[in-house]
Scaffold this motif. Structure first.
Motif, PDB file in Angstrom:
ATOM      1  N   GLN A 132       0.834  -1.195   0.000  1.00  0.00           N
ATOM      2  CA  GLN A 132       0.000   0.000   0.000  1.00  0.00           C
ATOM      3  C   GLN A 132       0.872   1.250   0.000  1.00  0.00           C
ATOM      4  OE1 GLN A 132      -3.580  -0.076   2.463  1.00  0.00           O
ATOM      5  NE2 GLN A 132      -2.950  -2.058   3.279  1.00  0.00           N
ATOM      6  N   THR A 133       0.467   2.218  -0.804  1.00  0.00           N
ATOM      7  CA  THR A 133       1.140   3.511  -0.869  1.00  0.00           C
ATOM      8  C   THR A 133       0.103   4.596  -0.637  1.00  0.00           C
ATOM      9  OG1 THR A 133       2.736   2.662  -2.481  1.00  0.00           O
ATOM     10  CG2 THR A 133       2.561   5.050  -2.264  1.00  0.00           C
ATOM     11  N   THR A 134       0.362   5.463   0.307  1.00  0.00           N
ATOM     12  CA  THR A 134      -0.571   6.542   0.608  1.00  0.00           C
ATOM     13  C   THR A 134       0.195   7.821   0.873  1.00  0.00           C
ATOM     14  OG1 THR A 134      -2.442   7.204   2.021  1.00  0.00           O
ATOM     15  CG2 THR A 134      -0.609   6.065   3.079  1.00  0.00           C
ATOM     16  N   GLY A 135      -0.482   8.959   0.752  1.00  0.00           N
ATOM     17  CA  GLY A 135       0.199  10.225   0.977  1.00  0.00           C
ATOM     18  C   GLY A 135      -0.681  11.411   0.628  1.00  0.00           C
ATOM     19  N   PHE A 136      -0.065  12.592   0.674  1.00  0.00           N
ATOM     20  CA  PHE A 136      -0.753  13.850   0.401  1.00  0.00           C
ATOM     21  C   PHE A 136       0.003  14.615  -0.683  1.00  0.00           C
ATOM     22  CE2 PHE A 136      -1.927  12.761   4.716  1.00  0.00           C
ATOM     23  CZ  PHE A 136      -3.289  13.025   4.740  1.00  0.00           C
ATOM     24  N   THR A 137      -0.728  15.463  -1.399  1.00  0.00           N
ATOM     25  CA  THR A 137      -0.121  16.330  -2.405  1.00  0.00           C
ATOM     26  C   THR A 137      -0.509  17.777  -2.121  1.00  0.00           C
ATOM     27  OG1 THR A 137      -1.990  16.214  -3.956  1.00  0.00           O
ATOM     28  CG2 THR A 137      -0.307  14.479  -4.106  1.00  0.00           C
ATOM     29  N   LEU A 138       0.358  18.690  -2.482  1.00  0.00           N
ATOM     30  CA  LEU A 138       0.106  20.122  -2.350  1.00  0.00           C
ATOM     31  C   LEU A 138       0.660  20.788  -3.595  1.00  0.00           C
ATOM     32  CD1 LEU A 138      -1.016  22.315  -0.418  1.00  0.00           C
ATOM     33  CD2 LEU A 138       1.325  22.618   0.417  1.00  0.00           C
ATOM     34  N   SER A 139      -0.188  21.513  -4.311  1.00  0.00           N
ATOM     35  CA  SER A 139       0.255  22.077  -5.588  1.00  0.00           C
ATOM     36  C   SER A 139      -0.370  23.439  -5.832  1.00  0.00           C
ATOM     37  CB  SER A 139      -0.121  21.126  -6.743  1.00  0.00           C
ATOM     38  OG  SER A 139      -1.528  20.943  -6.801  1.00  0.00           O
ATOM     39  N   ARG A 140       0.243  24.177  -6.756  1.00  0.00           N
ATOM     40  CA  ARG A 140      -0.283  25.454  -7.234  1.00  0.00           C
ATOM     41  C   ARG A 140      -0.459  25.346  -8.748  1.00  0.00           C
ATOM     42  NH1 ARG A 140      -0.449  29.904  -3.939  1.00  0.00           N
ATOM     43  NH2 ARG A 140      -0.511  31.276  -5.766  1.00  0.00           N
ATOM     44  N   ALA A 148       4.651  16.263  -3.058  1.00  0.00           N
ATOM     45  CA  ALA A 148       3.888  15.125  -2.549  1.00  0.00           C
ATOM     46  C   ALA A 148       4.785  14.308  -1.636  1.00  0.00           C
ATOM     47  CB  ALA A 148       3.361  14.257  -3.692  1.00  0.00           C
ATOM     48  N   GLY A 149       4.172  13.546  -0.765  1.00  0.00           N
ATOM     49  CA  GLY A 149       4.928  12.689   0.135  1.00  0.00           C
ATOM     50  C   GLY A 149       4.011  11.764   0.895  1.00  0.00           C
ATOM     51  N   GLY A 150       4.593  10.681   1.396  1.00  0.00           N
ATOM     52  CA  GLY A 150       3.785   9.737   2.146  1.00  0.00           C
ATOM     53  C   GLY A 150       4.583   8.514   2.531  1.00  0.00           C
ATOM     54  N   ILE A 151       3.895   7.407   2.712  1.00  0.00           N
ATOM     55  CA  ILE A 151       4.526   6.170   3.165  1.00  0.00           C
ATOM     56  C   ILE A 151       4.100   5.014   2.267  1.00  0.00           C
ATOM     57  CG2 ILE A 151       4.734   6.886   5.573  1.00  0.00           C
ATOM     58  CD1 ILE A 151       2.209   5.247   6.170  1.00  0.00           C
ATOM     59  N   GLN A 152       4.918   3.973   2.270  1.00  0.00           N
ATOM     60  CA  GLN A 152       4.593   2.699   1.642  1.00  0.00           C
ATOM     61  C   GLN A 152       4.686   1.611   2.699  1.00  0.00           C
ATOM     62  OE1 GLN A 152       7.279   2.281  -1.821  1.00  0.00           O
ATOM     63  NE2 GLN A 152       5.441   2.360  -3.081  1.00  0.00           N
ATOM     64  N   TYR A 153       3.690   0.729   2.689  1.00  0.00           N
ATOM     65  CA  TYR A 153       3.646  -0.323   3.696  1.00  0.00           C
ATOM     66  C   TYR A 153       3.549  -1.668   2.994  1.00  0.00           C
ATOM     67  CZ  TYR A 153       1.954  -3.168   7.611  1.00  0.00           C
ATOM     68  OH  TYR A 153       1.802  -4.148   8.558  1.00  0.00           O
ATOM     69  N   VAL A 154       4.510  -2.539   3.247  1.00  0.00           N
ATOM     70  CA  VAL A 154       4.533  -3.882   2.670  1.00  0.00           C
ATOM     71  C   VAL A 154       4.226  -4.872   3.780  1.00  0.00           C
ATOM     72  CG1 VAL A 154       5.892  -5.599   1.433  1.00  0.00           C
ATOM     73  CG2 VAL A 154       6.228  -3.164   0.954  1.00  0.00           C
ATOM     74  N   ASN A 155       3.139  -5.627   3.592  1.00  0.00           N
ATOM     75  CA  ASN A 155       2.676  -6.556   4.618  1.00  0.00           C
ATOM     76  C   ASN A 155       2.638  -7.971   4.050  1.00  0.00           C
ATOM     77  OD1 ASN A 155       1.383  -7.845   6.790  1.00  0.00           O
ATOM     78  ND2 ASN A 155      -0.632  -7.326   5.981  1.00  0.00           N
ATOM     79  N   PRO A 156       3.607  -8.834   4.381  1.00  0.00           N
ATOM     80  CA  PRO A 156       3.529 -10.239   3.980  1.00  0.00           C
ATOM     81  C   PRO A 156       2.524 -10.984   4.857  1.00  0.00           C
ATOM     82  CG  PRO A 156       5.545  -9.838   5.216  1.00  0.00           C
ATOM     83  CD  PRO A 156       4.861  -8.516   5.080  1.00  0.00           C
ATOM     84  N   GLU A 157       1.342 -11.248   4.324  1.00  0.00           N
ATOM     85  CA  GLU A 157       0.309 -11.920   5.109  1.00  0.00           C
ATOM     86  C   GLU A 157       0.721 -13.345   5.473  1.00  0.00           C
ATOM     87  OE1 GLU A 157      -3.438 -11.734   3.139  1.00  0.00           O
ATOM     88  OE2 GLU A 157      -3.166  -9.667   2.491  1.00  0.00           O
TER      89      GLU A 157
END
Length: 393
Positions: A132-140, A148-157
């Motif tokens: 999963q990759t999530t984050g926020f963006t701010l632009s003009r 933009a920036g955020g996090i990536q989460y890798v979950n081996p189920e």
């Protein structure tokens, strides 16, 4: 168009059957491939003018014999899973001129011994992973730059005993875009993982550029450097080139230090919105053998055989058909376009009214036109010509 379709079917049905089963190494490498693919797509979507994006894919592999897993213990019957979703939404912050956005990309993939929809079997040869990759963006938008920036989460189920052990991992990523130039990087805590520079030089009408002319033939170049955990760093170079009227494109993919071409492709889009495409691709295996393939993408469905994109992003799988539910539509200002398209979709017969002032102005124009049709027409003067009769003398 007919020539390209003939080339597509010739490539698919005359190519040798380079059938290859899924390998444990390919499944293990799926996490890194998915992480990079999600960040590449975010880079394509995130423009200061973009207001939203919606993407979804569900893969189905109709040939069970080619979905087998090859391990040191032999070949195992099983099921390949790959399903993903992407969403992005951005809106203006009042009258400040800034636009704030939020994004979420997620994928669940792996190999399991039995077919399933929600709950895997989790056998000793299975590996199920979510990224999963999530984050926020701010632009003009008016200055055409953003961050933009955020996090990536890798979950081996679940990781079977035949694979290298994996644990939950959290990455951080940041990106910036200014005009046609964008940059992106990711970290695992303080360890550098990748850096990418993209030059979107092709002029696109949907982004305020030209719809024709020499500027539309400038290339799109994507260069990324990856850290390989002690091994030699890998450099990935991707080149996309418009050949004819933003409908026929050539693509080339090269990895360094291996300087030979990894993949090339010829893609025809009936419309520059890139919602529908017909592809012919060629992928080079590590041994040098060439794998020809292709695919057809429609608004909600895609079918492909030996497509280079699938080999690159689905565990190195080759020699099999892929049937896929596919959705990918982007909203730039008040227009809809396919991912990385250059013009709005042809089904847009009118612009979508998203602003109150625009709605009011168009309503007044419609009322004015209606009133003009109801005005009584000016009276017409009719002159009658009679017949003059004279008496005979």
């Amino acid at each position: 168009m007919r020539i390209l379709l003939c080339a597509l079917f010739f490539a698919i049905f005359s190519a040798p059957t380079f059938a290859g089963h899924v390998t444990t190494a390919g499944v293990s490498a799926g996490g890194g491939a998915t992480r990079d693919l999600q960040l590449r797509e975010i880079g394509q979507v995130f423009h200061p003018q973009t207001s939203g994006y919606l993407g979804a894919n569900y893969y189905y592999f109709p040939l069970p014999s080619q979905s087998k897993l090859t391990t040191e213990y032999g070949k195992h019957e099983g099921y390949i899973l790959r399903q993903n979703f992407a969403g992005y939404f951005a809106d203006s912050l009042g009258k400040s001129g800034w636009k704030l956005g939020i994004l979420w990309w997620m994928e669940r993939h792996g190999w399991d011994s039995e077919d399933f929809v929600l709950f895997p079997h989790y056998s000793k040869f299975s590996l199920i992973r979510s990224v999963q990759t999530t984050g926020f963006t701010l632009s003009r938008p008016h200055e055409n730059f953003g961050f933009a920036g955020g996090i990536q989460y890798v979950n081996p189920e679940h990781v079977g005993k035949i694979y290298e052990p994996e644990v939950d991992t959290l990455y951080e990523w940041v990106a910036a875009v200014w005009g046609p130039i964008s940059a992106q990087t990711s970290f695992h805590h303080s360890d550098f993982k990748h850096v990418r520079v993209t030059l979107n030089l092709e002029s696109k009408q949907v982004l305020g550029g030209k719809s024709s002319g020499p500027l539309t033939y400038l290339p799109n170049i994507d260069v990324a450097l990856f850290d390989r955990d002690g091994d030699k760093d890998s450099l990935r170079l991707f080149w996309e080139q418009n050949l004819i009227a933003q409908r026929l494109y050539a693509e080339a993919l090269v990895y360094f230090p291996n300087k030979s071409l990894r993949a090339v492709g010829l893609k025809y889009y009936p419309d520059p919105s890139k919602v529908v495409s017909f592809d012919v691709t060629c992928y080079r295996k590590r041994g040098g053998d060439l794998i020809w393939g292709g695919g057809i993408t429609m608004p909600f469905f895609r079918i492909a055989y030996n497509h280079a994109d699938d080999i690159e992003n689905v565990f190195g799988l080759r020699g099999t058909f892929v049937a896929q539910f596919h959705l990918g539509i982007e909203k730039i200002l008040d227009k809809f376009v396919g991912l990385n398209g250059s013009r709005s979709t042809p089904m847009m017969t009118r612009e979508i009214d998203t602003d109150g002032n625009v709605k009011k102005k168009r309503r007044e124009e419609r009322e004015k036109a209606f009133q003009e049709t109801r005005k009584p027409s000016a009276p017409k003067e009719i002159t009658a010509k009679g017949i003059v009769m004279e008496e005979a003398k």
